[in-house]
Design a protein around this motif. Structure first.
Motif, PDB file in Angstrom:
ATOM      1  N   GLY A 244      -2.343   1.664 -20.630  1.00 16.64           N
ATOM      2  CA  GLY A 244      -1.631   2.855 -21.051  1.00 16.64           C
ATOM      3  C   GLY A 244      -0.457   3.256 -20.183  1.00 16.64           C
ATOM      4  N   GLU A 245      -0.090   2.417 -19.212  1.00 22.26           N
ATOM      5  CA  GLU A 245       1.020   2.726 -18.323  1.00 22.26           C
ATOM      6  C   GLU A 245       2.119   1.673 -18.442  1.00 22.26           C
ATOM      7  OE1 GLU A 245      -1.287   4.947 -14.638  1.00 22.26           O
ATOM      8  OE2 GLU A 245      -1.062   2.772 -14.580  1.00 22.26           O
TER       9      GLU A 245
ATOM     10  N   ASN B  37       7.848   6.099 -12.011  1.00 12.79           N
ATOM     11  CA  ASN B  37       7.397   7.482 -11.933  1.00 12.79           C
ATOM     12  C   ASN B  37       6.328   7.780 -12.990  1.00 12.79           C
ATOM     13  OD1 ASN B  37       7.151  10.279 -11.806  1.00 12.79           O
ATOM     14  ND2 ASN B  37       9.352  10.631 -11.614  1.00 12.79           N
ATOM     15  N   PRO B  38       5.130   8.192 -12.563  1.00 10.75           N
ATOM     16  CA  PRO B  38       4.067   8.480 -13.539  1.00 10.75           C
ATOM     17  C   PRO B  38       4.291   9.771 -14.320  1.00 10.75           C
ATOM     18  CG  PRO B  38       3.334   9.011 -11.325  1.00 10.75           C
ATOM     19  CD  PRO B  38       4.676   8.345 -11.172  1.00 10.75           C
ATOM     20  N   ALA B  39       5.341  10.499 -13.983  1.00 13.73           N
ATOM     21  CA  ALA B  39       5.664  11.713 -14.735  1.00 13.73           C
ATOM     22  C   ALA B  39       6.705  11.466 -15.813  1.00 13.73           C
ATOM     23  CB  ALA B  39       6.167  12.803 -13.776  1.00 13.73           C
TER      24      ALA B  39
ATOM     25  N   SER C 253       0.839  -1.194   0.000  1.00 15.09           N
ATOM     26  CA  SER C 253       0.000   0.000   0.000  1.00 15.09           C
ATOM     27  C   SER C 253       0.875   1.245   0.000  1.00 15.09           C
ATOM     28  CB  SER C 253      -0.916   0.005   1.225  1.00 15.09           C
ATOM     29  OG  SER C 253      -1.624   1.230   1.301  1.00 15.09           O
ATOM     30  N   LYS C 254       0.798   2.025  -1.039  1.00 19.18           N
ATOM     31  CA  LYS C 254       1.570   3.267  -1.112  1.00 19.18           C
ATOM     32  C   LYS C 254       1.026   4.326  -0.162  1.00 19.18           C
ATOM     33  CE  LYS C 254       0.843   4.034  -5.475  1.00 19.18           C
ATOM     34  NZ  LYS C 254      -0.019   2.928  -5.930  1.00 19.18           N
TER      35      LYS C 254
ATOM     36  N   ASP D 268       3.679   3.444 -13.831  1.00 25.56           N
ATOM     37  CA  ASP D 268       2.373   3.127 -13.233  1.00 25.56           C
ATOM     38  C   ASP D 268       2.260   3.561 -11.767  1.00 25.56           C
ATOM     39  OD1 ASP D 268       3.883   1.242 -11.890  1.00 25.56           O
ATOM     40  OD2 ASP D 268       2.583  -0.454 -12.401  1.00 25.56           O
ATOM     41  N   ASN D 269       3.250   4.290 -11.256  1.00 23.92           N
ATOM     42  CA  ASN D 269       3.189   4.854  -9.905  1.00 23.92           C
ATOM     43  C   ASN D 269       3.316   3.801  -8.805  1.00 23.92           C
ATOM     44  OD1 ASN D 269       2.991   7.182  -8.244  1.00 23.92           O
ATOM     45  ND2 ASN D 269       0.821   6.799  -7.863  1.00 23.92           N
ATOM     46  N   ASP D 270       3.913   2.659  -9.117  1.00 17.83           N
ATOM     47  CA  ASP D 270       4.071   1.569  -8.152  1.00 17.83           C
ATOM     48  C   ASP D 270       5.534   1.154  -8.054  1.00 17.83           C
ATOM     49  OD1 ASP D 270       1.401   1.200  -7.381  1.00 17.83           O
ATOM     50  OD2 ASP D 270       0.981  -0.037  -9.137  1.00 17.83           O
ATOM     51  N   PRO D 271       5.883   0.411  -6.989  1.00 19.69           N
ATOM     52  CA  PRO D 271       7.181  -0.273  -6.999  1.00 19.69           C
ATOM     53  C   PRO D 271       7.244  -1.239  -8.180  1.00 19.69           C
ATOM     54  CG  PRO D 271       6.177  -0.351  -4.815  1.00 19.69           C
ATOM     55  CD  PRO D 271       5.129   0.164  -5.754  1.00 19.69           C
TER      56      PRO D 271
END
Length: 260
Positions: free
Chosen positions: A145-146, A98-100, A61-62, A111-114
């Motif tokens: 799309g990620e 990194n989603p950026a 859980s982030k 995808d903003n995850d580990p």
């Protein structure tokens, strides 16, 4: 390093969590567990989220304090994957997609995850286990799309681990395992009415050297996020070992973990 875990809340509920400890002291599996167990040999620490043969979609859980494992939800319901995982599945600590950042080969943002880990070992792992694994290669999955890297590994204690050192060795010593892993990753959402997942590089996996580079890139992204003046949106960077602005004492961390 002796890592242990503690389960709180009832399984198969939104309250269920798996908290992590090192030598009895609370740690974050996202931030405190080192990425590398032996970097010179390409051996990393894998945090097991989903043991082989199981279906609940568990993940670090982030957004929770100390980032315990919890069951993912979709539209308010606990996620259960339609097909049993044919491999142990988890994540590398101290990595972040990194989603950026758009990867030039996938043309998709992180995808903003580990970073996800696919363990091809013969043994069944335990949820919450921290295991030493050899990096072998990676798939570049594009999930809705990620960019969603799937790093291929084997437990260093697997009976054939000494013979499997790179992508090219997998089919020789683990025949059929690569195809099985790819087909699952491609198709596991189809029973839920979604299309098959897509992959860069014409569906082909990339080798160990490529995978190690991806791991390095995502480690650097994590390092900036964990030590920056402001944490990325939705990510709790609280930790007990990094000695940065987000660090908390072991006692304060322990006090926030539910008793049961």
């Amino acid at each position: 390093m002796a890592y242990t875990f503690k389960e709180t809340g009832a399984p198969e509920t939104t309250d269920f969590r798996v908290f992590f400890f090192k030598d009895g002291k609370p740690v974050s599996p996202f931030h405190d567990i080192p990425l590398w167990a032996d970097q010179s040999k390409g051996i990393a620490n894998m945090v097991v989220e989903i043991p082989k043969g199981t279906q609940p979609k568990m993940e670090i859980s982030k957004s929770d304090f100390l980032n315990p494992i919890k069951q993912d939800t979709k539209n308010g319901k606990l996620r259960i994957v339609a097909l049993p995982y044919p491999f142990n599945y988890g994540a590398f600590p101290q990595t972040w997609e990194n989603p950026a950042v758009t990867h030039p080969d996938t043309q998709a943002k992180g995808d903003n995850d580990p970073v996800d880990v696919v363990d091809l070992s013969s043994s069944v792992a335990t949820r919450g286990q921290v295991k030493r694994v050899k990096v072998l290669g990676t798939y570049a999955m594009i999930d809705e799309g990620e960019t969603d890297w799937k790093i291929l590994v084997i437990d260093e204690n697997d009976p054939v681990a000494d013979k499997v050192n790179d992508l090219a060795d997998i089919e020789t010593h683990l025949p059929g395992r690569l195809k099985e892993a790819f087909e699952f990753l491609r198709d596991y959402k189809i029973p839920d009415g979604k299309p098959a997942n897509k992959f860069a590089y014409d569906n082909a996996p990339r080798d160990k050297a490529f995978a190690l580079n991806i791991i390095h890139e995502t480690y650097e992204e994590w390092k900036q996020a964990a030590n920056g003046a402001e944490a990325p949106k939705g990510i709790v960077v609280a930790n007990t070992t990094l000695g940065n602005a987000a660090s908390v004492s072991f006692d304060d961390a322990a006090a926030k973990i539910p008793a049961q």
